[in-house]
Structure formats: C-alpha cells, structure tokens
Design a protein around this motif. Sequence first.
Motif, PDB file in Angstrom:
ATOM      1  N   LEU A  35       0.806  -1.222   0.000  1.00  0.00           N
ATOM      2  CA  LEU A  35       0.000   0.000   0.000  1.00  0.00           C
ATOM      3  C   LEU A  35       0.838   1.270   0.000  1.00  0.00           C
ATOM      4  N   THR A  36       2.017   1.219   0.639  1.00  0.00           N
ATOM      5  CA  THR A  36       2.786   2.460   0.820  1.00  0.00           C
ATOM      6  C   THR A  36       4.078   2.531   0.003  1.00  0.00           C
ATOM      7  N   SER A  37       4.704   1.396  -0.252  1.00  0.00           N
ATOM      8  CA  SER A  37       6.039   1.348  -0.889  1.00  0.00           C
ATOM      9  C   SER A  37       7.074   2.155  -0.115  1.00  0.00           C
ATOM     10  N   ASP A  38       6.772   2.444   1.126  1.00  0.00           N
ATOM     11  CA  ASP A  38       7.704   3.177   1.993  1.00  0.00           C
ATOM     12  C   ASP A  38       8.871   2.255   2.354  1.00  0.00           C
ATOM     13  N   PRO A  39      10.144   2.733   2.225  1.00  0.00           N
ATOM     14  CA  PRO A  39      11.287   1.886   2.579  1.00  0.00           C
ATOM     15  C   PRO A  39      11.201   1.310   3.990  1.00  0.00           C
ATOM     16  N   ALA A  40      10.658   2.097   4.915  1.00  0.00           N
ATOM     17  CA  ALA A  40      10.532   1.606   6.292  1.00  0.00           C
ATOM     18  C   ALA A  40       9.574   0.420   6.361  1.00  0.00           C
ATOM     19  N   ASP A  41       8.519   0.442   5.548  1.00  0.00           N
ATOM     20  CA  ASP A  41       7.552  -0.658   5.535  1.00  0.00           C
ATOM     21  C   ASP A  41       8.127  -1.879   4.815  1.00  0.00           C
ATOM     22  N   VAL A  42       8.920  -1.626   3.777  1.00  0.00           N
ATOM     23  CA  VAL A  42       9.595  -2.729   3.093  1.00  0.00           C
ATOM     24  C   VAL A  42      10.552  -3.420   4.066  1.00  0.00           C
ATOM     25  N   TYR A  43      11.254  -2.597   4.862  1.00  0.00           N
ATOM     26  CA  TYR A  43      12.172  -3.154   5.860  1.00  0.00           C
ATOM     27  C   TYR A  43      11.408  -3.970   6.902  1.00  0.00           C
ATOM     28  N   MET A  44      10.252  -3.464   7.313  1.00  0.00           N
ATOM     29  CA  MET A  44       9.436  -4.185   8.293  1.00  0.00           C
ATOM     30  C   MET A  44       8.990  -5.531   7.735  1.00  0.00           C
ATOM     31  N   GLN A  45       8.638  -5.561   6.447  1.00  0.00           N
ATOM     32  CA  GLN A  45       8.250  -6.822   5.817  1.00  0.00           C
ATOM     33  C   GLN A  45       9.439  -7.797   5.773  1.00  0.00           C
ATOM     34  N   ALA A  46      10.614  -7.277   5.406  1.00  0.00           N
ATOM     35  CA  ALA A  46      11.819  -8.122   5.357  1.00  0.00           C
ATOM     36  C   ALA A  46      12.168  -8.658   6.746  1.00  0.00           C
ATOM     37  N   GLN A  47      11.976  -7.810   7.761  1.00  0.00           N
ATOM     38  CA  GLN A  47      12.247  -8.234   9.134  1.00  0.00           C
ATOM     39  C   GLN A  47      11.322  -9.376   9.546  1.00  0.00           C
ATOM     40  N   ALA A  48      10.034  -9.251   9.174  1.00  0.00           N
ATOM     41  CA  ALA A  48       9.069 -10.310   9.486  1.00  0.00           C
ATOM     42  C   ALA A  48       9.436 -11.612   8.768  1.00  0.00           C
ATOM     43  N   LEU A  49       9.850 -11.502   7.517  1.00  0.00           N
ATOM     44  CA  LEU A  49      10.270 -12.690   6.772  1.00  0.00           C
ATOM     45  C   LEU A  49      11.496 -13.341   7.412  1.00  0.00           C
ATOM     46  N   PHE A  50      12.430 -12.507   7.848  1.00  0.00           N
ATOM     47  CA  PHE A  50      13.636 -13.030   8.495  1.00  0.00           C
ATOM     48  C   PHE A  50      13.279 -13.778   9.774  1.00  0.00           C
ATOM     49  N   LEU A  51      12.432 -13.173  10.591  1.00  0.00           N
ATOM     50  CA  LEU A  51      12.046 -13.817  11.848  1.00  0.00           C
ATOM     51  C   LEU A  51      11.256 -15.098  11.607  1.00  0.00           C
ATOM     52  N   GLY A  52      10.544 -15.152  10.475  1.00  0.00           N
ATOM     53  CA  GLY A  52       9.807 -16.359  10.112  1.00  0.00           C
ATOM     54  C   GLY A  52      10.651 -17.389   9.388  1.00  0.00           C
ATOM     55  N   ARG A  53      11.979 -17.156   9.325  1.00  0.00           N
ATOM     56  CA  ARG A  53      12.965 -18.061   8.715  1.00  0.00           C
ATOM     57  C   ARG A  53      12.821 -18.182   7.196  1.00  0.00           C
ATOM     58  N   HIS A  54      12.246 -17.176   6.578  1.00  0.00           N
ATOM     59  CA  HIS A  54      12.175 -17.142   5.112  1.00  0.00           C
ATOM     60  C   HIS A  54      13.362 -16.312   4.603  1.00  0.00           C
ATOM     61  N   TYR A  55      14.570 -16.862   4.760  1.00  0.00           N
ATOM     62  CA  TYR A  55      15.772 -16.065   4.516  1.00  0.00           C
ATOM     63  C   TYR A  55      15.958 -15.721   3.043  1.00  0.00           C
ATOM     64  N   ARG A  56      15.699 -16.658   2.151  1.00  0.00           N
ATOM     65  CA  ARG A  56      15.853 -16.392   0.719  1.00  0.00           C
ATOM     66  C   ARG A  56      14.899 -15.288   0.267  1.00  0.00           C
ATOM     67  N   ARG A  57      13.657 -15.411   0.715  1.00  0.00           N
ATOM     68  CA  ARG A  57      12.653 -14.426   0.296  1.00  0.00           C
ATOM     69  C   ARG A  57      12.975 -13.047   0.873  1.00  0.00           C
ATOM     70  N   PHE A  59      15.971 -11.923   1.681  1.00  0.00           N
ATOM     71  CA  PHE A  59      17.131 -11.377   0.965  1.00  0.00           C
ATOM     72  C   PHE A  59      16.730 -10.858  -0.409  1.00  0.00           C
ATOM     73  N   HIS A  60      15.874 -11.605  -1.109  1.00  0.00           N
ATOM     74  CA  HIS A  60      15.422 -11.165  -2.437  1.00  0.00           C
ATOM     75  C   HIS A  60      14.687  -9.827  -2.340  1.00  0.00           C
ATOM     76  N   LEU A  61      13.826  -9.692  -1.334  1.00  0.00           N
ATOM     77  CA  LEU A  61      13.077  -8.445  -1.153  1.00  0.00           C
ATOM     78  C   LEU A  61      14.018  -7.279  -0.893  1.00  0.00           C
ATOM     79  N   LEU A  62      14.995  -7.474  -0.018  1.00  0.00           N
ATOM     80  CA  LEU A  62      15.942  -6.408   0.311  1.00  0.00           C
ATOM     81  C   LEU A  62      16.825  -6.068  -0.885  1.00  0.00           C
ATOM     82  N   ASN A  63      17.290  -7.100  -1.562  1.00  0.00           N
ATOM     83  CA  ASN A  63      18.196  -6.893  -2.685  1.00  0.00           C
ATOM     84  C   ASN A  63      17.501  -6.212  -3.853  1.00  0.00           C
ATOM     85  N   ALA A  64      16.195  -6.452  -3.978  1.00  0.00           N
ATOM     86  CA  ALA A  64      15.432  -5.842  -5.074  1.00  0.00           C
ATOM     87  C   ALA A  64      15.166  -4.361  -4.829  1.00  0.00           C
ATOM     88  N   SER A  65      15.218  -3.939  -3.573  1.00  0.00           N
ATOM     89  CA  SER A  65      14.957  -2.525  -3.269  1.00  0.00           C
ATOM     90  C   SER A  65      16.150  -1.681  -3.692  1.00  0.00           C
TER      91      SER A  65
END
Length: 569
Positions: A35-57, A59-65
């Motif tokens: 909804l926002t494409s805000d970098p802070a929200d993208v980071y929050m999504q990546a953080q949630a993925l990391f904590l959920g052990r979705h490391y590849r996904r 990393f892909h999200l962070l690297n694509a930004s």
Amino acid sequence: MREEEIEKLRGVVRDCVSKHLYSSAIFFADKVAALTSDPADVYMQAQALFLGRHYRRAFHLLNASKIVLRDLRFRYLAAKCLEELKEWDQCLSMLGDSKVDEDGNVYDTKDSNVMYLDKDGEDREINISSAICFLRGKAYEALENRAQARLWYKAAIKADPLCYEALECLIENHMLTCEQETSLLSSLEFGSEDGWLSSFYSCLIKKYDKENVVEAKFREIEKEKCDSVHSSLSFSHSLKNNTDLLACKAEYYHQCGEYQKCFELTSVLLEKDPFHLKCTLVHLAAAMELGHSNELYLMACNLVKDYPQKALSWFAVGCYYYCIKKYDQSRRYFRGLVILSTCDARFQKSSLHTVFLALKATNLDGTFAPAWIGYGNAFAAQEEGDQAMLGYRTAARLFPGCHLPTLYIGMEYMRTHSFKLAEQFFMQAKTICPSDPLVYNELGVVAYHMKEYNKAVWWFEKTLAHIPSSLSEMSEPTVVNLAHAYRKLKMYHEAISCYERALTLSNRSLSTYAGLAYTYHLQDNFSAAITYYHKALWLKPDDQFCTEMLSLALVDEGRHGIDPKIEFH
C-alpha cells in the motif's frame, strides 16, 4: 486506505512479532508495504520474513529494493540473511569493502554516502556500525580466518562497548592474550552511565591479578544498586546475586585452585539457574578436580538429554570417563566434541561406547577450547605423546590467546626429557600469560632437570610471588620444589625451612617427608632423618628410596654412636 488505518496495521505487525506470530506478521507487513512502498515498511516486511525463517525471500526483497546499498539497516539485514544461509563470501561482499587495522580502527573505502534511516529507533541502541563489524567477524571466523575475525570483533566492541557479543567471542574463543584483553578494555569509551559495565567487563577477562585486586573488582560491581519506587514502597536491587557475576567469581576460584569453594558456589548457582551453561562448564571442571564422579555422571546425563547438539554435553561425558580413569573412552568423547550429532542419541550407562559410535560427523565445532585440551590430556595420561601433541597443537593454533596448550606441549617435551624444547614452549606460554604461577613453576622444574639450580630457585620464588592468594595446599608442590633446589645447592637450612613450610600446607606428601629426611641425613642429623624416613614410609610403606635410605641412616647412626648433641646431666 487512510494513513490512520495503515498505522494501525503497522501496530498489528509489531504486535504479531512481539507475540512470535510470524506468519501473521508476514501477511500484514506484505499488505502495508504494497500500500505504501515506503522503505521503512519494506524493511518491516523483510524483518518479518527473516524472523519467520524465510531467509531467501527476505534477501530477495531487500536486494530488489533500490535503497539496499544506501541504507545500513537494509544492508545489515540482507547480510544477516546470507549468514543464516551460510553464504559467507556473499555476506562479506554485502557488508562492503571496509578495512580494519590491528587496533580495531575501521576505514571505510566506499561507504561515505550511506544512510541509516530508522524512524522507529529508540534513544539507546547498539551502533549499527558495531553490529556490522561483529557480523564481519562471524563471517571471517566461519571462513576460518581467525586473524581477521579477531580484528573485526575488536572493531565491533570499540565502535560500541554495549556490543557484548563481540567481547564474548574474543574471550570465549581465547583470541587475545592477557595484556591484549586489558589494553582493549582500557581503550573502550564507556558512557558516563556505564561505569558498572566497565567494571563488569573487567571481571570477564582473564583474572591473574592479586586476590585483593580481583576481590575489589567484584565488590565494586556488587555495590551497584537500582533504587525503585513501586506502590509507594521504596526498594533496592543490586548485582550481588547476579548469575553472570557469580559464574565469574566461581571461575576465579577455580583458577586459584580453590576447587571446593568453586564447587559449592556453582552448586548454589545451578540450583537457582540449572541451565546457565558457563557456570555448568566451571562446575564440571571443579567436580573433576575434586573427583566427584557421581556428580559428573548425573550432569552428563542431564546435559546430553537437554542439549544433545552442544559440545558442552559431550565434554561432560568425557570428564566423567577421565575422572574414573577410563582414558580410552574419555578421549573418544573429547574427540567427539568436535563432531556433533544430528541424531537423537541418549547417554546410557551400559552402552556409552555404542552411543559415541552412533554420532555422525555432520557439524564441526572446532571452537570449544576445553575439548581440544581434554583430548590431549586423555592421551597424555596414558603417555601417548604424539596424539597428545596433536590435540595441544590444534588448540594452540585455534586459541592463540590461551597459554594452556603451549604449556602442555612444554610438559610433554619435559616428559620425554627434551628440556631445551620444553623451556622454549614454557617461555612462549609466559609471553601469552605472564601472570600464571604454573608457567613459572614449570620453568623452575625444567631448570632443575638441566641442573641449573640457581635458576630453578629464582623461578620457584617467582612462582610463589605470582600466587594471587595466600599459600594453600595447591602451592605445596612449588614450595617442595624450591626446597629440593636449595638442597641441591647445599643450602640445607633454607631447604629445611621450605620443607617445614610445605608440611604446614599439606602433611600427606611423601616427597616432603622424604626430602626433609634426606636433608637431615646430609647434615649427619641421623635421628631426625630416621624420624622423617619413618613418616614417609607410613604414607607409602613400599617406597624403595626411603626404605634404602632408612637402612643407611640406621647404619650411620650405629656407626657414629650416641648423638654428640645430646647432653647428660
């Protein structure tokens, strides 16, 4: 969707993370970022993925930004993903091309334009640069480049003294000598409110100072208090009973040879916190020194059940076998510490060897110093020098800040009468740790064997001067060694004085009674010699030296007749 609704969703994501509902956090964070494409929200999504052990996904999200190389948070989290994926070279590449010198000072070559955009940052946080330095150190250590790892750990703790993990790695992995640890600690810039932390860190590093100095450090921390007001009632808390502080104190007692005092303290502490692993290690070491095989067996059972993947668990098994003098089994388990199991093995009294054979070599843990030293000691106990040397040399290479492997190498050379080589390694151990009394005692022993008795006396006196506390039973062998050296120099009065001093520390030593008897014998004081030969033989009736010398003393006394010193009235 209105901004208030989006902010509410952000709150939901944070709440899900705090409650460890990571799939829910990922679901809602994904919607907020879309909804926002805000970098802070993208980071929050990546953080949630990391904590959920979705490391590849993640990393892909962070690297694509587009911001990943400009915002240190993005770069750090991307590198953390690569760490979890064990892709260490890529991890280092993601962290940048910074360089570090021997003192832990970092020089950024291409990172002058990086940002740190953290709009949720709190007032007191770990410096992001410190976290990045620490991650670099872990990557280099995983790549077995321990020299670079050491420099980056130093850089991490210097960048922010609150980065305790960096100091822990330096200490636990024995990467620094005593002097280097002290120098590093003195170079840290603590905040005005962090005086207690500086004192606490000084208790964590190697403690070879005099007893009053170390005790003063402990007292200083114990005085640290936190005054609080709750329900209009004032109360005060202190660090006096803190488990980490008590574990440090127990470690100091063990280092000073006060094993019973150490064991009692660790027993109390483990009742309070049964899973404090640092205290558990000290407890095992004290139990082995005291010969408490039952305690070692029970500890080993519980540790293997609760922590089958921990090196400490199999170290406990090795200690148990070492304590009951089953050195073959002991060294198998000490070796097995480096090879950890992925199967759910159980420690059973009837089939321990079978359990060891069931271990599969899948995950190496070469950073557990007690394992390598125990492995060498188990071979040394059976005089298998080559295998013992292998364990000690590996430990010396992996843990350059620990002087014990080098010291034990010297002991092995001394056992095979290679005294010059032994002396070289003892001097190396002295360079690493110039305050350990045991190093000076071994230098005295090797000088004695090389018939350099004046030099031996000098080393033994330095040994006694470096003992941090008052002399105890642990110091008795050094006092006896000093007496032997005086006897060789025909300084009989000094030798007798030392022997008598040794008897005040321990009255169960054959060597002391035999040495005292022989010294009196050399002075032609046959009555005293006979008395002490008898005392020595009471401790060991089949001792050949004392038996033969007693016979000679009786003959000599009969030959000389009545003691001329006796006066008749």
